[in-house]
Design a protein around this motif. Structure first.
Motif, PDB file in Angstrom:
ATOM      1  N   MET A 244      28.341  23.311  44.560  1.00  0.00           N
ATOM      2  CA  MET A 244      29.590  22.775  44.080  1.00  0.00           C
ATOM      3  C   MET A 244      30.718  23.414  45.201  1.00  0.00           C
ATOM      4  SD  MET A 244      32.030  23.759  40.566  1.00  0.00           S
ATOM      5  CE  MET A 244      30.987  25.072  40.197  1.00  0.00           C
ATOM      6  N   VAL A 245      31.494  22.179  45.417  1.00  0.00           N
ATOM      7  CA  VAL A 245      32.881  22.477  46.296  1.00  0.00           C
ATOM      8  C   VAL A 245      33.563  23.195  45.893  1.00  0.00           C
ATOM      9  CG1 VAL A 245      34.559  21.112  47.580  1.00  0.00           C
ATOM     10  CG2 VAL A 245      32.029  20.154  47.234  1.00  0.00           C
ATOM     11  N   LYS A 246      34.326  24.310  46.557  1.00  0.00           N
ATOM     12  CA  LYS A 246      35.317  25.076  46.118  1.00  0.00           C
ATOM     13  C   LYS A 246      36.651  24.012  45.715  1.00  0.00           C
ATOM     14  CE  LYS A 246      34.391  29.331  48.595  1.00  0.00           C
ATOM     15  NZ  LYS A 246      34.847  30.259  49.707  1.00  0.00           N
ATOM     16  N   ARG A 247      37.181  24.540  44.691  1.00  0.00           N
ATOM     17  CA  ARG A 247      38.690  23.776  44.379  1.00  0.00           C
ATOM     18  C   ARG A 247      39.775  24.288  45.174  1.00  0.00           C
ATOM     19  NH1 ARG A 247      38.544  18.581  41.641  1.00  0.00           N
ATOM     20  NH2 ARG A 247      36.872  18.714  40.126  1.00  0.00           N
ATOM     21  N   ARG A 248      40.449  23.512  45.559  1.00  0.00           N
ATOM     22  CA  ARG A 248      41.761  23.967  46.301  1.00  0.00           C
ATOM     23  C   ARG A 248      42.710  24.070  45.140  1.00  0.00           C
ATOM     24  NH1 ARG A 248      44.376  20.954  50.425  1.00  0.00           N
ATOM     25  NH2 ARG A 248      44.933  22.835  51.289  1.00  0.00           N
ATOM     26  N   THR A 249      43.282  25.368  44.976  1.00  0.00           N
ATOM     27  CA  THR A 249      44.176  25.871  43.891  1.00  0.00           C
ATOM     28  C   THR A 249      45.344  26.426  44.477  1.00  0.00           C
ATOM     29  OG1 THR A 249      43.055  28.214  43.935  1.00  0.00           O
ATOM     30  CG2 THR A 249      42.154  26.439  42.417  1.00  0.00           C
ATOM     31  N   PHE A 250      46.239  26.312  43.505  1.00  0.00           N
ATOM     32  CA  PHE A 250      47.731  27.083  43.699  1.00  0.00           C
ATOM     33  C   PHE A 250      47.683  28.406  42.856  1.00  0.00           C
ATOM     34  CE2 PHE A 250      52.149  27.969  42.489  1.00  0.00           C
ATOM     35  CZ  PHE A 250      52.772  27.871  43.833  1.00  0.00           C
ATOM     36  N   PHE A 251      48.152  29.525  43.480  1.00  0.00           N
ATOM     37  CA  PHE A 251      47.935  30.700  42.728  1.00  0.00           C
ATOM     38  C   PHE A 251      49.800  31.054  42.482  1.00  0.00           C
ATOM     39  CE2 PHE A 251      43.910  31.345  44.280  1.00  0.00           C
ATOM     40  CZ  PHE A 251      43.159  31.849  43.223  1.00  0.00           C
ATOM     41  N   SER A 252      50.073  31.155  40.860  1.00  0.00           N
ATOM     42  CA  SER A 252      51.375  31.483  40.697  1.00  0.00           C
ATOM     43  C   SER A 252      51.415  33.063  40.010  1.00  0.00           C
ATOM     44  CB  SER A 252      51.757  30.476  39.893  1.00  0.00           C
ATOM     45  OG  SER A 252      53.053  30.857  39.086  1.00  0.00           O
ATOM     46  N   PHE A 253      52.254  33.752  40.471  1.00  0.00           N
ATOM     47  CA  PHE A 253      52.256  35.231  39.811  1.00  0.00           C
ATOM     48  C   PHE A 253      53.620  35.997  40.145  1.00  0.00           C
ATOM     49  CE2 PHE A 253      50.441  35.104  44.055  1.00  0.00           C
ATOM     50  CZ  PHE A 253      51.109  36.357  44.720  1.00  0.00           C
ATOM     51  N   HIS A 254      53.989  36.900  39.475  1.00  0.00           N
ATOM     52  CA  HIS A 254      55.381  37.427  39.653  1.00  0.00           C
ATOM     53  C   HIS A 254      54.860  38.210  40.697  1.00  0.00           C
ATOM     54  CE1 HIS A 254      58.266  40.383  37.669  1.00  0.00           C
ATOM     55  NE2 HIS A 254      58.886  40.039  38.812  1.00  0.00           N
ATOM     56  N   TYR A 255      55.688  38.010  41.973  1.00  0.00           N
ATOM     57  CA  TYR A 255      55.167  38.920  43.166  1.00  0.00           C
ATOM     58  C   TYR A 255      55.274  40.343  43.205  1.00  0.00           C
ATOM     59  CZ  TYR A 255      54.744  39.650  48.124  1.00  0.00           C
ATOM     60  OH  TYR A 255      54.242  39.699  49.327  1.00  0.00           O
TER      61      TYR A 255
ATOM     62  N   TRP B 192      49.436  42.757  44.414  1.00  0.00           N
ATOM     63  CA  TRP B 192      48.122  43.586  44.522  1.00  0.00           C
ATOM     64  C   TRP B 192      47.072  42.915  43.696  1.00  0.00           C
ATOM     65  CZ3 TRP B 192      46.731  46.986  48.263  1.00  0.00           C
ATOM     66  CH2 TRP B 192      45.489  47.725  48.119  1.00  0.00           C
ATOM     67  N   ARG B 193      47.336  42.799  42.410  1.00  0.00           N
ATOM     68  CA  ARG B 193      46.452  42.368  41.351  1.00  0.00           C
ATOM     69  C   ARG B 193      46.066  40.989  41.811  1.00  0.00           C
ATOM     70  NH1 ARG B 193      50.094  45.261  37.901  1.00  0.00           N
ATOM     71  NH2 ARG B 193      48.942  46.936  37.267  1.00  0.00           N
ATOM     72  N   ALA B 194      47.053  40.094  42.170  1.00  0.00           N
ATOM     73  CA  ALA B 194      46.838  38.760  42.484  1.00  0.00           C
ATOM     74  C   ALA B 194      45.884  38.646  43.911  1.00  0.00           C
ATOM     75  CB  ALA B 194      48.203  38.048  42.669  1.00  0.00           C
ATOM     76  N   SER B 195      46.204  39.491  44.653  1.00  0.00           N
ATOM     77  CA  SER B 195      45.248  39.460  45.986  1.00  0.00           C
ATOM     78  C   SER B 195      43.879  39.677  45.819  1.00  0.00           C
ATOM     79  CB  SER B 195      45.994  40.539  46.912  1.00  0.00           C
ATOM     80  OG  SER B 195      45.744  41.801  46.619  1.00  0.00           O
TER      81      SER B 195
ATOM     82  N   ALA C  38      46.624  24.545  39.307  1.00  0.00           N
ATOM     83  CA  ALA C  38      47.519  25.751  39.297  1.00  0.00           C
ATOM     84  C   ALA C  38      46.930  26.871  38.440  1.00  0.00           C
ATOM     85  CB  ALA C  38      48.879  25.328  38.932  1.00  0.00           C
ATOM     86  N   ILE C  39      46.667  27.936  39.052  1.00  0.00           N
ATOM     87  CA  ILE C  39      46.326  29.003  38.421  1.00  0.00           C
ATOM     88  C   ILE C  39      47.148  30.095  38.106  1.00  0.00           C
ATOM     89  CG2 ILE C  39      44.612  31.170  38.399  1.00  0.00           C
ATOM     90  CD1 ILE C  39      42.718  29.705  40.153  1.00  0.00           C
ATOM     91  N   ILE C  40      47.851  30.552  37.041  1.00  0.00           N
ATOM     92  CA  ILE C  40      48.871  31.521  36.612  1.00  0.00           C
ATOM     93  C   ILE C  40      48.399  32.638  36.195  1.00  0.00           C
ATOM     94  CG2 ILE C  40      50.910  31.431  35.426  1.00  0.00           C
ATOM     95  CD1 ILE C  40      50.759  28.823  36.878  1.00  0.00           C
ATOM     96  N   LEU C  41      48.410  33.507  37.314  1.00  0.00           N
ATOM     97  CA  LEU C  41      47.948  34.910  36.939  1.00  0.00           C
ATOM     98  C   LEU C  41      48.863  35.770  36.103  1.00  0.00           C
ATOM     99  CD1 LEU C  41      46.565  35.541  40.531  1.00  0.00           C
ATOM    100  CD2 LEU C  41      45.336  34.862  38.486  1.00  0.00           C
ATOM    101  N   ILE C  42      48.666  36.038  34.997  1.00  0.00           N
ATOM    102  CA  ILE C  42      49.680  36.410  33.950  1.00  0.00           C
ATOM    103  C   ILE C  42      49.585  38.018  34.092  1.00  0.00           C
ATOM    104  CG2 ILE C  42      50.425  36.341  31.473  1.00  0.00           C
ATOM    105  CD1 ILE C  42      48.269  33.889  31.307  1.00  0.00           C
ATOM    106  N   GLY C  43      50.893  38.608  34.512  1.00  0.00           N
ATOM    107  CA  GLY C  43      51.182  40.218  34.272  1.00  0.00           C
ATOM    108  C   GLY C  43      52.086  40.303  33.121  1.00  0.00           C
ATOM    109  N   THR C  44      52.634  41.472  33.198  1.00  0.00           N
ATOM    110  CA  THR C  44      53.419  41.976  32.086  1.00  0.00           C
ATOM    111  C   THR C  44      54.668  41.115  32.055  1.00  0.00           C
ATOM    112  OG1 THR C  44      52.657  44.276  32.530  1.00  0.00           O
ATOM    113  CG2 THR C  44      54.791  43.942  31.341  1.00  0.00           C
ATOM    114  N   ASN C  45      55.257  40.562  33.052  1.00  0.00           N
ATOM    115  CA  ASN C  45      56.563  39.786  33.016  1.00  0.00           C
ATOM    116  C   ASN C  45      56.662  38.719  33.755  1.00  0.00           C
ATOM    117  OD1 ASN C  45      58.100  42.043  31.948  1.00  0.00           O
ATOM    118  ND2 ASN C  45      57.969  43.227  33.809  1.00  0.00           N
ATOM    119  N   THR C  46      55.192  37.916  33.760  1.00  0.00           N
ATOM    120  CA  THR C  46      55.333  36.774  34.431  1.00  0.00           C
ATOM    121  C   THR C  46      56.005  35.510  33.535  1.00  0.00           C
ATOM    122  OG1 THR C  46      53.147  37.346  35.133  1.00  0.00           O
ATOM    123  CG2 THR C  46      53.648  34.904  34.785  1.00  0.00           C
ATOM    124  N   SER C  47      55.788  35.565  32.065  1.00  0.00           N
ATOM    125  CA  SER C  47      56.360  34.657  31.182  1.00  0.00           C
ATOM    126  C   SER C  47      57.933  34.567  31.267  1.00  0.00           C
ATOM    127  CB  SER C  47      55.898  35.134  29.813  1.00  0.00           C
ATOM    128  OG  SER C  47      56.293  33.817  28.942  1.00  0.00           O
ATOM    129  N   GLY C  48      58.413  33.348  31.475  1.00  0.00           N
ATOM    130  CA  GLY C  48      60.082  33.072  31.411  1.00  0.00           C
ATOM    131  C   GLY C  48      60.475  33.190  32.869  1.00  0.00           C
TER     132      GLY C  48
END
Length: 164
Positions: free
Chosen positions: A1-12, A17-20, A64-74
């Motif tokens: 399977m080919v790797k999909r090209r994705t966009f990572f979204s997260f509260h910087y 560190w978790r996102a990396s 788009a992959i939304i990496l959800i942490g404590t304060n990501t929403s909003g």
């Protein structure tokens, strides 16, 4: 399977560190990490520069992959990224990362679902887009669960978007 090209979204600041950890799994191809200095340069250009940077980073991505942490929403730019990805026809998926340890070895409280505040044709986006919360407390197990499943979650998100 080919790797999909994705966009990572997260509260910087709190979740970089978790996102990396997720980005470096090598299962999907993501956008290039941005350093503190690069992000500072982008943000100095104001909202238009930030929008341009996000738009450029999303170009050619299928999900788009939304990496959800404590304060990501909003958060303003995460909301923009979710809306842009959806409106551009990209798959959108959420992954809770609160149980991955940060650089200090700490976990964090679970955050709210960032898709809840959006509606599509009268339906909450949180009822369309899937958000995965790995069923483990131990960081190494959370990591392994994400790594074992992220490619399938991305494919499912793309299928879901194709139907909606």
């Amino acid at each position: 399977m080919v790797k999909r090209r994705t966009f990572f979204s997260f509260h910087y600041k709190p979740d970089n560190w978790r996102a990396s950890q997720v980005r470096n799994m090598g299962v999907v191809e993501g956008n290039e990490p941005v350093s503190d200095n690069d992000w500072e340069t982008v943000t100095k250009g104001g909202d238009a520069a930030i929008r341009r940077w996000i738009n450029d980073q999303m170009r050619g991505k299928s999900c788009a992959i939304i990496l959800i942490g404590t304060n990501t929403s909003g958060r303003k730019w995460i909301k923009y990224e979710i809306e842009k990805a959806w409106n551009d026809g990209k798959g959108v998926v959420g992954i809770y990362i609160h149980n991955l340890r940060n650089s200090n070895g700490d976990q964090s409280p679970k955050g709210a679902n960032p898709f809840y505040s959006f509606t599509v044709n009268g339906r909450r986006l949180s009822n369309i887009v899937k958000s995965y919360d790995p069923p483990y407390k131990r960081s190494t197990n959370v990591y392994a669960h994400i790594k074992d499943n992220i490619a399938d979650w991305v494919e499912e998100a793309i299928r879901i978007r194709g139907r909606n």
